[in-house]
Design a protein around this motif. Structure first.
Motif, PDB file in Angstrom:
ATOM      1  N   SER A  89       0.841  -1.195   0.000  1.00  0.00           N
ATOM      2  CA  SER A  89       0.000   0.000   0.000  1.00  0.00           C
ATOM      3  C   SER A  89       0.877   1.246   0.000  1.00  0.00           C
ATOM      4  N   VAL A  90       0.323   2.332  -0.505  1.00  0.00           N
ATOM      5  CA  VAL A  90       1.022   3.621  -0.453  1.00  0.00           C
ATOM      6  C   VAL A  90       0.932   4.213   0.947  1.00  0.00           C
ATOM      7  N   TYR A  91      -0.266   4.180   1.527  1.00  0.00           N
ATOM      8  CA  TYR A  91      -0.512   4.863   2.797  1.00  0.00           C
ATOM      9  C   TYR A  91      -0.738   3.923   3.972  1.00  0.00           C
ATOM     10  N   GLY A  92      -0.888   2.629   3.711  1.00  0.00           N
ATOM     11  CA  GLY A  92      -1.157   1.671   4.779  1.00  0.00           C
ATOM     12  C   GLY A  92      -2.500   0.997   4.586  1.00  0.00           C
ATOM     13  N   ARG A  93      -2.638  -0.220   5.149  1.00  0.00           N
ATOM     14  CA  ARG A  93      -3.873  -0.989   5.036  1.00  0.00           C
ATOM     15  C   ARG A  93      -4.056  -1.828   6.290  1.00  0.00           C
ATOM     16  N   GLU A  94      -5.228  -2.458   6.400  1.00  0.00           N
ATOM     17  CA  GLU A  94      -5.550  -3.211   7.614  1.00  0.00           C
ATOM     18  C   GLU A  94      -5.326  -4.713   7.463  1.00  0.00           C
ATOM     19  N   SER A  95      -5.212  -5.188   6.224  1.00  0.00           N
ATOM     20  CA  SER A  95      -5.054  -6.622   6.000  1.00  0.00           C
ATOM     21  C   SER A  95      -3.731  -6.897   5.288  1.00  0.00           C
ATOM     22  N   CYS A  96      -3.365  -8.192   5.245  1.00  0.00           N
ATOM     23  CA  CYS A  96      -2.075  -8.606   4.676  1.00  0.00           C
ATOM     24  C   CYS A  96      -2.323  -9.652   3.596  1.00  0.00           C
ATOM     25  N   TYR A  97      -1.729  -9.466   2.428  1.00  0.00           N
ATOM     26  CA  TYR A  97      -1.916 -10.399   1.312  1.00  0.00           C
ATOM     27  C   TYR A  97      -1.486 -11.824   1.668  1.00  0.00           C
ATOM     28  N   VAL A  98      -0.379 -11.944   2.399  1.00  0.00           N
ATOM     29  CA  VAL A  98       0.157 -13.279   2.685  1.00  0.00           C
ATOM     30  C   VAL A  98      -0.187 -13.753   4.090  1.00  0.00           C
ATOM     31  N   GLY A  99      -0.777 -12.873   4.902  1.00  0.00           N
ATOM     32  CA  GLY A  99      -1.194 -13.231   6.251  1.00  0.00           C
ATOM     33  C   GLY A  99      -0.135 -12.976   7.300  1.00  0.00           C
ATOM     34  N   GLY A 100      -0.520 -12.275   8.370  1.00  0.00           N
ATOM     35  CA  GLY A 100       0.352 -12.132   9.531  1.00  0.00           C
ATOM     36  C   GLY A 100       1.376 -11.020   9.475  1.00  0.00           C
ATOM     37  N   PHE A 101       1.368 -10.205   8.421  1.00  0.00           N
ATOM     38  CA  PHE A 101       2.323  -9.102   8.287  1.00  0.00           C
ATOM     39  C   PHE A 101       3.779  -9.519   8.554  1.00  0.00           C
ATOM     40  N   PRO A 102       4.322 -10.461   7.768  1.00  0.00           N
ATOM     41  CA  PRO A 102       5.725 -10.853   7.973  1.00  0.00           C
ATOM     42  C   PRO A 102       6.691  -9.693   7.754  1.00  0.00           C
ATOM     43  N   CYS A 103       6.279  -8.677   7.010  1.00  0.00           N
ATOM     44  CA  CYS A 103       7.134  -7.491   6.816  1.00  0.00           C
ATOM     45  C   CYS A 103       7.436  -6.815   8.145  1.00  0.00           C
ATOM     46  N   LEU A 104       6.555  -7.013   9.130  1.00  0.00           N
ATOM     47  CA  LEU A 104       6.760  -6.433  10.461  1.00  0.00           C
ATOM     48  C   LEU A 104       7.280  -7.468  11.452  1.00  0.00           C
ATOM     49  N   THR A 105       6.726  -8.674  11.425  1.00  0.00           N
ATOM     50  CA  THR A 105       7.090  -9.662  12.446  1.00  0.00           C
ATOM     51  C   THR A 105       8.503 -10.209  12.268  1.00  0.00           C
ATOM     52  N   ARG A 106       9.038 -10.123  11.048  1.00  0.00           N
ATOM     53  CA  ARG A 106      10.403 -10.621  10.823  1.00  0.00           C
ATOM     54  C   ARG A 106      11.470  -9.626  11.295  1.00  0.00           C
ATOM     55  N   ILE A 107      11.073  -8.453  11.676  1.00  0.00           N
ATOM     56  CA  ILE A 107      12.007  -7.492  12.275  1.00  0.00           C
ATOM     57  C   ILE A 107      11.972  -7.731  13.779  1.00  0.00           C
TER      58      ILE A 107
END
Length: 350
Positions: free
Chosen positions: A318-336
């Motif tokens: 997303s450009v501005y942010g969203r509430e759901s995750c295409y792959v589930g679980g927001f790994p873009c955040l949890t892997r940090i």
């Protein structure tokens, strides 16, 4: 004196990014006088700026809808005879408003929002991921399109008068906060889930840093939910955390920020406030990407932590942010990991 009217109603981050451009423009062009039309809650960003006034337009109530925009237009033309209107929002409200000015003979310039480029960058498949111009650069180009040339001044960009700094210092004294150790700001909240690094990680970050050095943690945000979370952190680390959220007015908060050795934040308005205040920062990026044009102004790669697109080609979603995750679980955040963040902070402030 050339009178310029600037239209930008929201969002907070987009509005505050006008500050460095307007400050730089007026410094280089003493014949220019600026009026910024924005929501009342954003007006303080432009206080105490030379030859800059704010018209606080409540577009949710007083000037709501088409008839509200008509009334706003009538009010503005009674206040001054503007030589130029610059639409820095390009939203249905400002399109209607700028059209009225144009009909009545005022020159109008519209900034290039880059909608198509941003959509291509953040679409689900076949992304086009060449870095895009920063929003500040887009604003600057709108002025250049109108015939104004200027260089961007270095930070800090906010004009904080003595009264603001005195109030901020009095608050610090009341909280018995004296700079004897490193001060780290924490601003963990944003408007969308795809931007919020897991909140349970911050306690681990604080613990890891305290194991290596004495430090104070100042907690920035606003609203009951955020304050409740901050109070829980303060209870876990008594004597090491202080809640700034909802304690002060926005420019007083900025004065507090300028005491920090580093701000830990996400892609949010607090990130932009810290960057424009000249504060070192580390920003955590998940579903959005700084290369879309909203990165911390003037900060390098050392100020950004994100999972690479090689590892997660779905980024950004997303450009501005969203509430759901295409792959589930927001790994873009949890892997940090919290350990990774703490290590980077210690490297920066040691």
């Amino acid at each position: 004196m050339k009178k310029i009217l600037i239209l930008r109603f929201s969002a907070m981050g987009d509005v505050v990014l006008l500050v460095p451009v307007i400050r730089s423009l007026t410094a280089a062009n003493p014949e220019v006088e600026i009026t910024v039309v924005t929501r009342p809650k954003f007006a303080p960003f432009f206080y105490d700026m030379e030859r800059v006034v704010v018209f606080p337009a409540d577009v949710d109530y007083t000037y709501n809808g088409i008839f509200g925009m008509r009334d706003l237009f009538r009010t503005l033309i009674r206040k001054a005879d503007y030589d130029l209107v610059i639409d820095m929002h390009d939203h249905i409200r400002t399109i209607f408003l700028r059209t009225l000015f144009k009909i009545f003979g005022t020159e109008v310039v519209v900034f290039n929002k880059g909608r198509n480029e941003k959509k291509a960058f953040a679409r689900k498949e076949n992304k086009v991921v060449a870095p895009l111009p920063h929003t500040v650069e887009r604003y600057k180009k709108a002025f250049e399109k109108a015939g104004f040339t200027f260089d961007l001044l270095p930070p800090p960009y906010f004009n904080l008068n003595e009264s603001i700094r005195t109030t901020a210092n009095e608050w610090l004294a009341k909280k018995s906060l004296e700079k004897k150790e490193k001060w780290i700001g924490i601003a963990p909240f944003a408007m969308h889930a795809s931007k919020i690094w897991p909140l349970e990680n911050y306690a681990t970050v604080i613990q890891k840093i305290l194991e290596k050095m004495p430090a104070k943690f100042l907690l920035f945000g606003g609203g009951p939910r955020e304050v409740k979370y901050f109070e829980s952190l303060k209870a876990k680390f008594p004597g090491h955390c202080e809640v700034v959220a909802d304690q002060l007015k926005i420019r007083q908060e900025i004065a507090i920020m300028q005491n920090l050795d580093l701000m830990l934040c996400v892609d949010s308005s607090n990130m932009h406030l810290a960057a424009l205040a000249g504060v070192p920062l580390l920003s955590v990026w998940g579903g959005t990407n700084p290369d879309v044009g909203f990165g911390p102004l003037g900060k390098g790669e050392e100020s950004i932590i994100q999972i690479s697109r090689t590892e997660l080609p779905c980024r950004p979603c997303s450009v501005y942010g969203r509430e759901s995750c295409y792959v589930g679980g927001f790994p873009c955040l949890t892997r940090i990991t919290a350990e990774n963040i703490a290590e980077k902070i210690l490297q920066r402030i040691s």
